[in-house]
Motif scaffolding. Sequence first.
Motif, PDB file in Angstrom:
ATOM      1  N   UNK A 268       0.800  -1.136  -0.045  1.00 47.29           N
ATOM      2  CA  UNK A 268      -0.049   0.098  -0.089  1.00 47.29           C
ATOM      3  C   UNK A 268       0.912   1.164   0.155  1.00 47.29           C
ATOM      4  N   UNK A 269       0.098   2.456   0.405  1.00 44.78           N
ATOM      5  CA  UNK A 269       0.799   3.652   0.285  1.00 44.78           C
ATOM      6  C   UNK A 269       0.747   4.138   1.785  1.00 44.78           C
ATOM      7  N   UNK A 270       0.364   5.565   1.827  1.00 44.72           N
ATOM      8  CA  UNK A 270       0.428   6.094   3.134  1.00 44.72           C
ATOM      9  C   UNK A 270      -0.675   5.770   4.244  1.00 44.72           C
ATOM     10  N   UNK A 271      -1.778   4.930   3.546  1.00 46.59           N
ATOM     11  CA  UNK A 271      -2.760   4.364   4.395  1.00 46.59           C
ATOM     12  C   UNK A 271      -2.171   3.191   5.150  1.00 46.59           C
ATOM     13  N   UNK A 272      -1.012   2.648   4.771  1.00 52.32           N
ATOM     14  CA  UNK A 272      -0.408   1.492   5.407  1.00 52.32           C
ATOM     15  C   UNK A 272      -0.407   1.916   6.909  1.00 52.32           C
ATOM     16  N   UNK A 273      -0.223   3.141   7.193  1.00 57.44           N
ATOM     17  CA  UNK A 273      -0.024   3.712   8.597  1.00 57.44           C
ATOM     18  C   UNK A 273      -1.243   2.941   9.476  1.00 57.44           C
ATOM     19  N   UNK A 274      -2.572   3.279   8.893  1.00 52.78           N
ATOM     20  CA  UNK A 274      -3.634   3.025   9.591  1.00 52.78           C
ATOM     21  C   UNK A 274      -3.763   1.553   9.745  1.00 52.78           C
ATOM     22  N   UNK A 275      -3.530   0.836   8.674  1.00 52.45           N
ATOM     23  CA  UNK A 275      -3.512  -0.584   8.474  1.00 52.45           C
ATOM     24  C   UNK A 275      -2.630  -1.121   9.957  1.00 52.45           C
ATOM     25  N   UNK A 276      -1.511  -0.904   9.717  1.00 57.13           N
ATOM     26  CA  UNK A 276      -0.520  -1.457  10.751  1.00 57.13           C
ATOM     27  C   UNK A 276      -0.908  -1.053  12.185  1.00 57.13           C
ATOM     28  N   UNK A 277      -1.630   0.110  12.366  1.00 60.04           N
ATOM     29  CA  UNK A 277      -1.936   0.504  13.691  1.00 60.04           C
ATOM     30  C   UNK A 277      -2.894  -0.422  13.898  1.00 60.04           C
ATOM     31  N   UNK A 278      -3.914  -0.670  13.140  1.00 56.93           N
ATOM     32  CA  UNK A 278      -5.137  -1.670  13.595  1.00 56.93           C
ATOM     33  C   UNK A 278      -4.594  -2.925  13.742  1.00 56.93           C
ATOM     34  N   UNK A 279      -3.560  -3.330  13.042  1.00 53.97           N
ATOM     35  CA  UNK A 279      -2.807  -4.674  13.035  1.00 53.97           C
ATOM     36  C   UNK A 279      -2.320  -4.835  14.430  1.00 53.97           C
ATOM     37  N   UNK A 280      -1.599  -3.646  14.982  1.00 47.42           N
ATOM     38  CA  UNK A 280      -1.214  -3.818  16.402  1.00 47.42           C
ATOM     39  C   UNK A 280      -2.373  -3.736  17.600  1.00 47.42           C
ATOM     40  N   UNK A 281      -3.421  -3.144  17.214  1.00 45.79           N
ATOM     41  CA  UNK A 281      -4.404  -3.156  17.938  1.00 45.79           C
ATOM     42  C   UNK A 281      -5.133  -4.778  18.323  1.00 45.79           C
ATOM     43  N   UNK A 282      -5.050  -5.367  17.178  1.00 49.08           N
ATOM     44  CA  UNK A 282      -5.497  -6.685  17.252  1.00 49.08           C
ATOM     45  C   UNK A 282      -4.490  -7.950  17.424  1.00 49.08           C
ATOM     46  N   UNK A 283      -3.253  -7.211  17.835  1.00 50.92           N
ATOM     47  CA  UNK A 283      -2.047  -8.057  18.314  1.00 50.92           C
ATOM     48  C   UNK A 283      -1.408  -8.825  17.048  1.00 50.92           C
ATOM     49  N   UNK A 284      -1.659  -8.344  15.621  1.00 54.51           N
ATOM     50  CA  UNK A 284      -0.918  -8.972  14.757  1.00 54.51           C
ATOM     51  C   UNK A 284       0.369  -7.993  13.924  1.00 54.51           C
ATOM     52  N   UNK A 285       0.736  -6.936  14.689  1.00 51.35           N
ATOM     53  CA  UNK A 285       1.659  -6.061  14.161  1.00 51.35           C
ATOM     54  C   UNK A 285       2.959  -6.343  14.255  1.00 51.35           C
ATOM     55  N   UNK A 286       3.967  -5.894  13.587  1.00 48.39           N
ATOM     56  CA  UNK A 286       5.453  -6.431  13.783  1.00 48.39           C
ATOM     57  C   UNK A 286       6.027  -6.294  15.212  1.00 48.39           C
ATOM     58  N   UNK A 287       5.677  -5.211  15.902  1.00 48.04           N
ATOM     59  CA  UNK A 287       6.156  -5.395  17.108  1.00 48.04           C
ATOM     60  C   UNK A 287       5.571  -6.233  18.147  1.00 48.04           C
ATOM     61  N   UNK A 288       4.402  -6.880  17.636  1.00 45.87           N
ATOM     62  CA  UNK A 288       3.572  -8.241  18.380  1.00 45.87           C
ATOM     63  C   UNK A 288       4.261  -9.637  17.921  1.00 45.87           C
ATOM     64  N   UNK A 289       5.261  -9.568  17.216  1.00 44.73           N
ATOM     65  CA  UNK A 289       6.113 -10.875  17.030  1.00 44.73           C
ATOM     66  C   UNK A 289       5.608 -11.134  15.711  1.00 44.73           C
ATOM     67  N   UNK A 290       4.345 -10.818  14.971  1.00 44.31           N
ATOM     68  CA  UNK A 290       4.148 -11.168  13.504  1.00 44.31           C
ATOM     69  C   UNK A 290       5.178 -10.883  12.414  1.00 44.31           C
TER      70      UNK A 290
END
Length: 444
Positions: A268-290
């Motif tokens: 994606x483009x700049x909207x990726x920030x929103x996607x990654x923030x939501x991924x972190x909220x549900x526990x599948x972000x990069x800093x969560x070990x995914x």
Amino acid sequence: MTHRTLARAFAIVGIASLALTACSSDSGEDTSAAGEETTTEESAEVVSTDCEPPQATPGAAPVTTPLKIGTLLPETGTLAFLGPPEVAGVQVAVTEVNDAGGVLDQPVQLITGDSGDTTTDTANVTVDRQLADGVSAIIGAASSAVSLKVIDKISSAGVVQFSPANTSDQFVCYPDKGMYFRTAPTDVLQAQALSQLITQDGAQRVVIMALNDPYGTGLAANTVEDLEAAGIPSDQIKTIVYDPNAQSFNAEVDQANEFSPDAVAVIGFEESAKILSRMHEVGIGPSDGMLVYGTDGNMGNALGEGVAPGLLAGMKGTTPLTDIGPDFENRLKAADPALIDFNYAGESYDAVVITALAAEQAQSTAGVDIAANIIGVTRDGVKCTTFADCRDRIRAGEDIDYDGVTGELAFGPAGEPSVGSYGSLEFGPDNTLQTTDYIIVNEA
């Protein structure tokens, strides 16, 4: 000769072609309710790049007026983070060409312009102005979807369009009268590099989230094919195509989470920030070990500035990148001291130098004459690496093969590199990018 066959299965919903997909994302309107699932892989669209790409026809008489080059680069919009290195690359190239005596012993004139993104008509306004100013070549756009909005207008005017960053496969066989070129390798090659990263990390169950435009759906489809070729079963790969202009991506991220992946790629483009923030909220972000991966549309330091501190730690990705070395980086920083990213700077520089050398080879600054000589100056001749050296060899009657700051180019019939160099990037604990390695891939 017939161009190589690169048939790809595009896992997208519906029977619309990629051109229609691009139109659906160009409106700037959110065509689905916020949070509504956009698309998943339910049918396949096969796009073939087996064709005889059109070639430019030189004019009847040479034109010897000064070479005018325009830029159509993202100063605003979703890819604005790519603008500074691309603009710097163009500026450095024009300065060095002029310092070496210019083209046909006349200074190159640079006319800059903003491309905006697909939600505005900025690109058309810029192109109209530059065509009226008499440019022979336009460097840009960065976005494949933006280039598709103006390519017909530019090619019909007999002007070269030379993108440093377009990667969609759709351009290979596009009826561009032989006037379109790019220094960025196609997403057929980036998909190989991305798939290598994913499989080397041992992923076995992968979600690919891709924005709904030719870049996103094309790169996603190629990545799916390469992951399957690497041994990951098709039922262990899920593609989620989303509207980049949506207000929320909660439903798409929740859908990814429900698939229970061990890796997620976000194209994606700049909207990726929103996607990654939501991924972190549900526990599948990069800093969560995914295991999380990005590509050239989002792998920039600007992404790290748009999310919470440390949220991107461990996220990996690819972008067309060559080890340009400190000398070229210093030349870029002299043009823009604030530069922190170098994505597509080398590709922008090389696009200008190739254009200038093609004009020297043609002994003409007419767009059609330049276009007819671009492929030839990048292959099958005496190797040279600077404008001045290559120009002098041309004037001495030699057939040249320009290898630029991005390395070997060897343009094929479609006017694009046949070799791709990609940076293997990773975000650190402070959300800043580091280049950890380079991946070189070739067309099959």
